[in-house]
Write an enzyme that holds these catalytic residues in place. Structure first.
Site, PDB file in Angstrom:
ATOM      1  N   SER A  44      58.593  43.267  44.558  1.00  0.00           N
ATOM      2  CA  SER A  44      58.342  44.484  43.809  1.00  0.00           C
ATOM      3  C   SER A  44      59.052  45.730  44.260  1.00  0.00           C
ATOM      4  O   SER A  44      60.305  45.523  44.402  1.00  0.00           O
ATOM      5  CB  SER A  44      56.730  44.764  43.637  1.00  0.00           C
ATOM      6  OG  SER A  44      56.464  45.585  42.456  1.00  0.00           O
ATOM      7  N   ARG A  93      44.284  52.945  39.640  1.00  0.00           N
ATOM      8  CA  ARG A  93      44.315  51.329  40.082  1.00  0.00           C
ATOM      9  C   ARG A  93      44.076  50.343  38.864  1.00  0.00           C
ATOM     10  O   ARG A  93      44.469  49.428  38.794  1.00  0.00           O
ATOM     11  CB  ARG A  93      43.513  51.366  41.146  1.00  0.00           C
ATOM     12  CG  ARG A  93      43.543  49.753  41.815  1.00  0.00           C
ATOM     13  CD  ARG A  93      45.192  49.841  42.535  1.00  0.00           C
ATOM     14  NE  ARG A  93      44.904  48.380  43.391  1.00  0.00           N
ATOM     15  CZ  ARG A  93      46.269  48.149  43.644  1.00  0.00           C
ATOM     16  NH1 ARG A  93      47.360  48.903  43.682  1.00  0.00           N
ATOM     17  NH2 ARG A  93      46.066  46.864  44.347  1.00  0.00           N
ATOM     18  N   HIS A 121      52.460  39.535  37.820  1.00  0.00           N
ATOM     19  CA  HIS A 121      53.462  40.208  38.830  1.00  0.00           C
ATOM     20  C   HIS A 121      52.653  39.769  40.156  1.00  0.00           C
ATOM     21  O   HIS A 121      53.384  39.797  41.276  1.00  0.00           O
ATOM     22  CB  HIS A 121      53.247  41.644  38.616  1.00  0.00           C
ATOM     23  CG  HIS A 121      54.327  42.565  39.552  1.00  0.00           C
ATOM     24  ND1 HIS A 121      55.348  42.272  39.564  1.00  0.00           N
ATOM     25  CD2 HIS A 121      53.884  43.644  40.330  1.00  0.00           C
ATOM     26  CE1 HIS A 121      56.033  43.225  40.539  1.00  0.00           C
ATOM     27  NE2 HIS A 121      54.986  43.825  40.753  1.00  0.00           N
ATOM     28  N   ASP A 122      51.195  39.778  40.167  1.00  0.00           N
ATOM     29  CA  ASP A 122      50.775  39.557  41.576  1.00  0.00           C
ATOM     30  C   ASP A 122      51.159  38.337  42.305  1.00  0.00           C
ATOM     31  O   ASP A 122      50.950  37.899  43.520  1.00  0.00           O
ATOM     32  CB  ASP A 122      49.230  39.425  41.435  1.00  0.00           C
ATOM     33  CG  ASP A 122      48.398  40.542  41.816  1.00  0.00           C
ATOM     34  OD1 ASP A 122      49.065  41.464  42.360  1.00  0.00           O
ATOM     35  OD2 ASP A 122      47.492  40.790  41.328  1.00  0.00           O
ATOM     36  N   ASP A 154      55.135  37.182  34.597  1.00  0.00           N
ATOM     37  CA  ASP A 154      55.201  38.691  35.216  1.00  0.00           C
ATOM     38  C   ASP A 154      55.683  39.242  34.036  1.00  0.00           C
ATOM     39  O   ASP A 154      57.036  39.307  33.880  1.00  0.00           O
ATOM     40  CB  ASP A 154      56.012  38.712  36.507  1.00  0.00           C
ATOM     41  CG  ASP A 154      56.122  40.093  36.992  1.00  0.00           C
ATOM     42  OD1 ASP A 154      55.597  40.986  36.415  1.00  0.00           O
ATOM     43  OD2 ASP A 154      56.803  40.330  38.135  1.00  0.00           O
TER      44      ASP A 154
END
Lengths: 198, 383
Positions: free
Chosen positions: B157, B227, B355-356, B322
């Site tokens: 990232s 968040r 994405h994680d 992602d």
């Protein structure tokens, strides 16, 4: 390292230091060989995870990309040679792949199993069933080889599209290039090998 | 499950602080007269000082990438599944350096540390730092640690962006760049999500123009919201469906605005945990660093020209689900590298983790990454 006969012929067709793109590069054996022996700079396109891992282990540049989705991300004439070994018969549109190969490369090197080979003809003729052999080991319903062609088909295709055949070789059952198979390639050649350009 | 004494763990580790007195000129044209960088190292630097690997962290990361600070720690460092003996970044072979970037909130100089000129926390006066500035500061840390050339610079990232910047800015100081789940610059949609996160912090009544430290408070609600929205973009639709579906906390509708669906509970929990451990000003800075990143900008907006300055070899990895930094964004990097004849391998890992995924132990990913890093280590040892 001993290369398979067909790969050794390809090696002899490629000059020192060429820029090469290998479509469906497998485990990267050919690219690694060309790099180590001819100082060739190259990339392989591949979709199989085991093959991608094998290429990475060899330090071969490998890019996960499906040939059936085109080569639109690669600039015209980016490469000296674009190779495709025994994958032509497995792509969705071999005609489009061929013209893309000659767009991104100066020359294309293509190999494919010749469906005009006498054993294949014999299988169909005598058994009346879709040929199954060492080189074509699948049943009709699960084969990835969806666009099989003969040496004559390929010659005709090249002629029609204005591709010049610079070299043509056929290998027989033992991967040799015997006299008979050079005289009657569409009958005695089991594996066809072409070097073509526009 | 987590065990500091496991043979594939780096075990107990201690962070260290490096102080720098040489002023650092930043891209925003301001100067940091002095600063500290918090970092950790794992493994041993070899005699030739050639086996060092730099780990660059993402938006909310820090220097604690692997191992444990105390035997009581519930969780190891943030990338422990990739760093350790026998893991993809093998500490038996590599000397691993991980740091907290400038502007961070885990020990390096940032908005929450004291500005020596005023004796007060920097707060909103902390200068805007960019990916390029981080790379410059990381190069100085490398100098101090006796590392002239990194065997590899690795990041996911925002971390991947730092690896790209390293390759462009210090071509003779980096052997390999591993750019994972990253992008050559943010899209308008990416910037939009960052802006929502920033606005939720900036409009929190407890933000006090960024000087909340002096009011003994912090913009908790703003951080939670920031968040929460961020977290949605890190997961995929499929992963959320699989994890929460439409499951209800109590099994029935309450017809109110309290937490009812499991996904609401999860997001609030993630937001609350994060808000206790992260500084709001740092969050603002890190999201701006993401927005500003665009190495092509200095090269007539040509990524190809930018990357033509790189000489290292590249590994680029993306993940199918992602959508924050989609595979297409990684392919932009790969295409530019192929166009300028740079060594690159690229894999698109099939996963529903979004994405994680770059932080997770996904067998196919671990295998390809491990194979690449083994090759890097072999090269060093055969050199």
């Amino acid at each position: 390292m001993m290369l398979r006969q067909d790969l050794a012929i390809i090696r002899d067709w490629i000059p020192q230091g060429a820029q090469v793109l290998d479509l469906g590069c497998g485990d990267g054996t050919l690219l690694a060989h060309l790099r180590d022996n001819l100082g060739v700079r190259g990339y392989g396109l591949e979709i199989d995870q085991d093959n991608i891992a094998a290429c990475i282990e060899k330090g071969v540049n490998v890019i996960e990309q499906d040939i059936d989705e085109g080569l639109g991300n690669i600039a015209d004439q980016r490469f000296d040679y674009v190779l495709m070994t025994q994958a032509l018969q497995a792509v969705q549109r071999p005609d489009q792949v061929l013209s893309e190969m000659l767009r991104v490369g100066r020359e294309a090197i293509v190999t494919f199993p010749n469906f005009g080979y006498w054993r294949v003809r014999g299988y169909l003729f005598f058994k009346g069933r879709m040929p199954v052999s060492r080189r074509l080991p699948y049943e009709w319903y699960d084969t990835p080889n969806i666009h099989l062609c003969t040496v004559r088909d390929f010659d005709t295709h090249c002629q029609k599209n204005g591709f010049r055949v610079l070299e043509r070789r056929v290998l027989n059952h033992d991967h040799r290039s015997a006299l008979f198979s050079q005289l009657w390639p569409n009958f005695f050649g089991e594996l066809a090998m072409y070097r073509v350009t526009r | 499950m987590f065990d500091p004494t496991a043979p594939d763990s780096v075990g107990l580790v201690k962070p260290a602080l490096m102080h720098f007195d040489e002023p650092l000129e930043l891209e925003c044209r301001r100067v940091l007269p002095s600063y500290d960088l918090m970092y950790e190292t794992y493994g041993t630097l070899n005699a030739a000082h050639s086996n060092a690997v730099l780990i660059c962290h993402a938006l909310s990361g820090h220097h604690h990438a692997a191992g444990y600070h105390s035997p009581e720690d519930k969780r190891p460092g943030w990338w422990d599944n990739c760093i350790g003996p026998g893991k993809p970044i093998d500490t038996n072979r590599f000397f691993v350096v991980a740091l907290n970037n400038l502007g961070g909130c885990h020990g390096s100089t940032g908005p929450g540390t004291v500005n020596p000129e005023t004796g007060q926390p920097w707060g909103p006066d902390f200068p805007m730092v960019t990916v390029k500035d981080w790379v410059t500061s990381q190069a100085r840390l490398a100098d101090r640690l006796g590392i002239r050339r990194w065997a590899a610079v690795i990041g996911g990232s925002l971390g991947g962006m730092q690896a790209l910047q390293w390759a462009i800015d210090y071509p003779d100081r980096i052997g390999h760049a591993a750019v994972i789940a990253s992008a050559p610059k943010l899209s308008a949609q990416n910037i939009a999500f960052n802006e929502v996160a920033r606005q939720s912090i900036l409009t929190d009544p407890n933000f006090h123009g960024g000087r909340y430290y002096l009011h003994d408070t912090y913009p908790r609600q703003g951080l939670i919201l920031a968040r929460m929205v961020g977290h949605i973009t890190y997961l995929s639709d499929d992963a959320m469906r699989a994890k929460f579906g439409r499951d209800l906390q109590s099994g029935r509708f309450h017809f109110g605005f309290d937490v009812e669906f499991q996904v609401e509970s999860y997001l609030r929990h993630q937001g609350e945990t994060f808000s206790r451990n992260f500084d709001a000003n740092t969050y603002l800075l890190m999201t701006k660093a993401l927005d500003y990143f665009d190495p092509a900008r200095n090269f007539d907006n040509s990524l190809e020209t930018a990357l033509s300055h790189a000489t290292c070899q590249f590994l680029v990895i993306s993940f199918t689900s992602d959508w924050r930094f989609s595979p297409e964004r990684s392919e932009e990097i790969v295409n530019a590298l192929v166009a300028v004849d740079r060594d690159v391998s690229y894999a698109e890992v099939d996963t529903d983790k979004g994405h994680d995924a770059f932080l997770l132990d996904i067998p196919e990913y671990t295998r390809l990454f491990g194979a690449y890093m083994r090759r890097v280590a072999d090269e060093l040892e055969n050199a």
